[in-house]
Scaffold this active site. Structure first.
Site, mmCIF file in Angstrom:
data_model
loop_
_atom_site.group_PDB
_atom_site.id
_atom_site.type_symbol
_atom_site.label_atom_id
_atom_site.label_comp_id
_atom_site.label_asym_id
_atom_site.label_seq_id
_atom_site.Cartn_x
_atom_site.Cartn_y
_atom_site.Cartn_z
ATOM 1 N N ASP A 1 -6.897 4.439 -4.496
ATOM 2 C CA ASP A 1 -7.646 4.318 -3.357
ATOM 3 C C ASP A 1 -8.285 5.799 -3.054
ATOM 4 O O ASP A 1 -8.338 6.394 -4.076
ATOM 5 C CB ASP A 1 -6.466 3.903 -1.993
ATOM 6 C CG ASP A 1 -7.267 3.436 -0.942
ATOM 7 O OD1 ASP A 1 -7.977 2.313 -0.855
ATOM 8 O OD2 ASP A 1 -7.224 4.263 0.130
ATOM 9 N N LYS B 1 0.893 -1.255 -0.127
ATOM 10 C CA LYS B 1 0.044 -0.109 -0.039
ATOM 11 C C LYS B 1 0.984 1.239 -0.091
ATOM 12 O O LYS B 1 2.000 1.100 0.385
ATOM 13 C CB LYS B 1 -0.937 -0.077 1.269
ATOM 14 C CG LYS B 1 -2.209 0.891 1.119
ATOM 15 C CD LYS B 1 -3.244 0.218 0.443
ATOM 16 C CE LYS B 1 -4.410 1.240 0.338
ATOM 17 N NZ LYS B 1 -5.574 0.406 -0.272
HETATM 18 P P1 NDP Z 1 -12.780 7.918 -3.143
HETATM 19 O O1 NDP Z 1 -11.591 8.664 -2.782
HETATM 20 O O2 NDP Z 1 -13.602 7.759 -4.245
HETATM 21 O O3 NDP Z 1 -13.961 8.251 -1.917
HETATM 22 C C1 NDP Z 1 -14.011 8.284 -0.658
HETATM 23 C C2 NDP Z 1 -15.344 8.786 -0.045
HETATM 24 O O4 NDP Z 1 -15.299 8.636 1.464
HETATM 25 C C3 NDP Z 1 -15.504 10.069 -0.294
HETATM 26 O O5 NDP Z 1 -17.026 10.530 -0.252
HETATM 27 C C4 NDP Z 1 -14.912 10.963 0.919
HETATM 28 O O6 NDP Z 1 -15.358 12.222 1.241
HETATM 29 C C5 NDP Z 1 -15.183 9.924 1.959
HETATM 30 N N1 NDP Z 1 -14.097 10.058 3.059
HETATM 31 C C6 NDP Z 1 -12.675 9.894 2.876
HETATM 32 N N2 NDP Z 1 -12.096 10.028 4.046
HETATM 33 C C7 NDP Z 1 -13.087 10.345 4.893
HETATM 34 C C8 NDP Z 1 -13.246 10.595 6.408
HETATM 35 N N3 NDP Z 1 -11.929 10.672 7.113
HETATM 36 N N4 NDP Z 1 -14.221 10.819 7.004
HETATM 37 C C9 NDP Z 1 -15.506 11.045 6.406
HETATM 38 N N5 NDP Z 1 -15.558 10.489 5.091
HETATM 39 C C10 NDP Z 1 -14.442 10.492 4.282
HETATM 40 O O7 NDP Z 1 -12.498 6.575 -2.240
HETATM 41 P P2 NDP Z 1 -12.754 4.911 -2.554
HETATM 42 O O8 NDP Z 1 -14.474 5.104 -2.716
HETATM 43 O O9 NDP Z 1 -11.973 4.569 -3.495
HETATM 44 O O10 NDP Z 1 -12.686 4.315 -1.116
HETATM 45 C C11 NDP Z 1 -13.279 4.543 0.035
HETATM 46 C C12 NDP Z 1 -13.030 3.319 0.925
HETATM 47 O O11 NDP Z 1 -12.908 1.924 0.346
HETATM 48 C C13 NDP Z 1 -11.805 3.529 1.340
HETATM 49 O O12 NDP Z 1 -11.694 2.747 2.724
HETATM 50 C C14 NDP Z 1 -10.656 2.423 0.701
HETATM 51 O O13 NDP Z 1 -9.554 2.118 1.245
HETATM 52 C C15 NDP Z 1 -11.544 1.329 0.451
HETATM 53 N N6 NDP Z 1 -11.205 0.419 -0.753
HETATM 54 C C16 NDP Z 1 -11.450 1.234 -1.996
HETATM 55 C C17 NDP Z 1 -11.376 0.285 -3.202
HETATM 56 C C18 NDP Z 1 -11.009 0.672 -4.517
HETATM 57 O O14 NDP Z 1 -11.116 -0.148 -5.531
HETATM 58 N N7 NDP Z 1 -10.967 2.270 -4.885
HETATM 59 C C19 NDP Z 1 -10.738 -1.203 -3.102
HETATM 60 C C20 NDP Z 1 -10.981 -1.563 -1.696
HETATM 61 C C21 NDP Z 1 -11.071 -0.905 -0.635
HETATM 62 P P3 NDP Z 1 -14.759 13.547 0.625
HETATM 63 O O15 NDP Z 1 -14.871 13.793 -0.742
HETATM 64 O O16 NDP Z 1 -15.276 14.484 1.592
HETATM 65 O O17 NDP Z 1 -13.302 13.162 1.149
#
Ligand code: NDP
Length: 449
Positions: free
Chosen positions: A162, A122
């Site tokens: 991510d 990672k």
């Molecule tokens: P994105 O950046 O596309 O979206 C993240 C979302 O979560 C946004 O709406 C963001 O809001 C919100 N968010 C992020 N940090 C926080 C926080 N500290 N508090 C509240 N809301 C938060 O990321 P992904 O959708 O790719 O990832 C989301 C989760 O899924 C993560 O945990 C990631 O590790 C996990 N994941 C992702 C994979 C992938 O293929 N993308 C694979 C496996 C797991 P804002 O826009 O305000 O920051």
């Protein structure tokens, strides 16, 4: 066990997310260690929690006004026993070594569960992409890759996206890698379709999580039809989780970002979801604007003084935390159960605190931990690597059907591993044991390296 955990904490006292992830695995695999004293002699636990390599580097970049900034870049190459390091890059101000290590550690087990040949890693940076221009993002990605390119490669380490790293960032990172190395290889996954990406990769994590939830429901002769679902986040995972729930006849009533959440009692249908995708992916705006377009929905801003998240306090059947780690605490878990939720599919990595997990497991609800439920993303990344090696593009139906088969197989593997250790239906134990066994057996096969 206690002494082992004490040593982990003493060694790196500031890495609380890493401690949390290690402890969860440790508790799950205890029966395996009891049954196999040879693992103890080979110190597999001590070896598996130590990254094979950590790369920490300076990322200088210039903003549009000519001001220079410096961020910190990370790549944790955790374990390559079953394949080259594989795992995403996260750009978020909260990124530090502890968070990188927890994510890399989780990734090792997740990748092991996919049935594909991928080790775990990672990386990322404490860079905040919010509010930056496209040019600033490009300059940052180029500077980041200026160092990272030395450590990665299609047979060594293959990063992906991510939080904060989507198609745009992968494009800039790939462009710089290609220029520096003078080679066009599948060194990153999540690429755009017309230059090596795989169909269904953007959808894979969300779709896979919903497939896993469907498999869990099927064990109770049930399905997602007419189920009311709470989804957090509004990024990649949340969007495609919502899309697949809609395909399967479910109803999604919430989405969020780090500023607050929307509750739409009428349900977020396909048109509303398209609006959200445009809002978040193109306009890069806040979820609050949903209520300007759909005034029947209610927006609630984050209230840091509360000891629970009101998003998890609505009547529902299923919950899909898809934002970030530890977003469901003990109080949220109790609220979910009280409101009738009996299915949890973790799209995010480690979104539930240990106390919340205990509540889910004690209540015997269908709880899918992230390392199993969200493995669809990295699984399709693995399929992207396979297509890149063959210089072929599979049609969407083929990738989607492989994704479904992989999620079904992960589900089955978790059930069987849990059953073998008298923990029937406990997906946490099942996922940890199954993931652990494959990796440690490979490590033992390869000698003390
Ligand atoms: P994105 O950046 O596309 O979206 C993240 C979302 O979560 C946004 O709406 C963001 O809001 C919100 N968010 C992020 N940090 C926080 C926080 N500290 N508090 C509240 N809301 C938060 O990321 P992904 O959708 O790719 O990832 C989301 C989760 O899924 C993560 O945990 C990631 O590790 C996990 N994941 C992702 C994979 C992938 O293929 N993308 C694979 C496996 C797991 P804002 O826009 O305000 O920051």
């Amino acid at each position: 066990m206690e002494q082992f955990m004490k040593n982990v904490v003493e060694k790196d006292p500031n890495e609380k997310e890493f401690h949390q992830a290690v402890k969860e695995v440790l508790v799950s695999v205890k029966p395996v260690l009891d049954r196999h004293p040879e693992y103890g002699r080979a110190a597999v636990l001590e070896r598996i929690i130590e990254p094979e390599r950590v790369i920490l580097f300076r990322v200088p970049w210039m903003d549009d006004e000519g001001q220079v900034h410096v961020n910190r870049g990370f790549r944790v190459e955790m374990n390559s026993a079953i394949g080259p390091y594989k795992g995403g890059l996260r750009f978020h101000p909260s990124v530090n070594l502890g968070i990188m290590k927890f994510l890399a550690f989780e990734q090792v087990f997740k990748n092991s569960l996919t049935t594909l040949s991928m080790g775990g890693g990672k990386g990322g940076s404490d860079f905040n992409p919010k509010g930056k221009s496209d040019n600033e993002i490009m300059r940052f990605c180029q500077s980041f890759m200026n160092e990272l390119h030395r450590h990665i490669g299609p047979n060594t380490d293959i990063p992906a996206g991510d939080i904060g790293v989507g198609a745009r960032e992968i494009g800039y990172l790939f462009g710089m890698y290609k220029k520096l190395k003078n080679e066009f290889t599948g060194v990153l996954t999540g690429k755009s379709l017309n230059w090596g990406g795989s169909l269904i990769r953007p959808e894979a994590t969300g779709y896979g999580c919903v497939y896993f939830a469907s498999e869990m429901l099927a064990t109770r002769n049930d399905n997602l039809e007419n189920k009311t679902c709470l989804v957090s986040g509004s990024g990649n995972v949340a969007q495609f989780t919502t899309e697949k729930i809609l395909h399967l006849g479910g109803r999604v009533v919430t989405l969020s970002d780090s500023s607050g959440y929307i509750y739409d009692e009428e349900g977020i249908d396909a048109d509303k979801l398209e609006f959200v995708k445009h809002l978040k992916n193109i306009k890069r705006e806040r979820i609050k604007l949903y209520t300007d377009e759909y005034p029947a929905a209610v927006y609630t801003p984050v209230d840091a003084s509360l000891d629970y998240n009101p998003l998890w306090n609505h009547k529902a059947d299923c919950a899909f935390p898809s934002a970030t780690e530890n977003e469901i605490n003990e109080n949220d878990a109790r609220n979910l159960i009280k409101n009738g939720v009996f299915v949890i599919g973790e799209g995010a990595n480690m979104p539930s605190t240990p106390e919340a997990v205990d509540i889910f497991v004690d209540n015997k609800i269908l709880y899918a931990p992230g390392k199993a439920a969200n493995a669809g993303g990295v699984a399709v990344s693995g399929l992207e690597m396979a297509q890149n090696s063959m210089r072929l593009n599979w049609p969407a139906e083929e990738v989607n059907s492989r994704l479904k088969i992989i999620m079904k197989s992960i589900h089955q593997t978790c059930l069987e591993a849990a059953e073998e250790y008298d923990k029937t239906g406990d997906y946490v134990t099942g996922a940890n044991i199954a993931g652990f066994l494959k990796v440690v057996n490979a490590m033992l096969d390869q000698g003390l390296v």
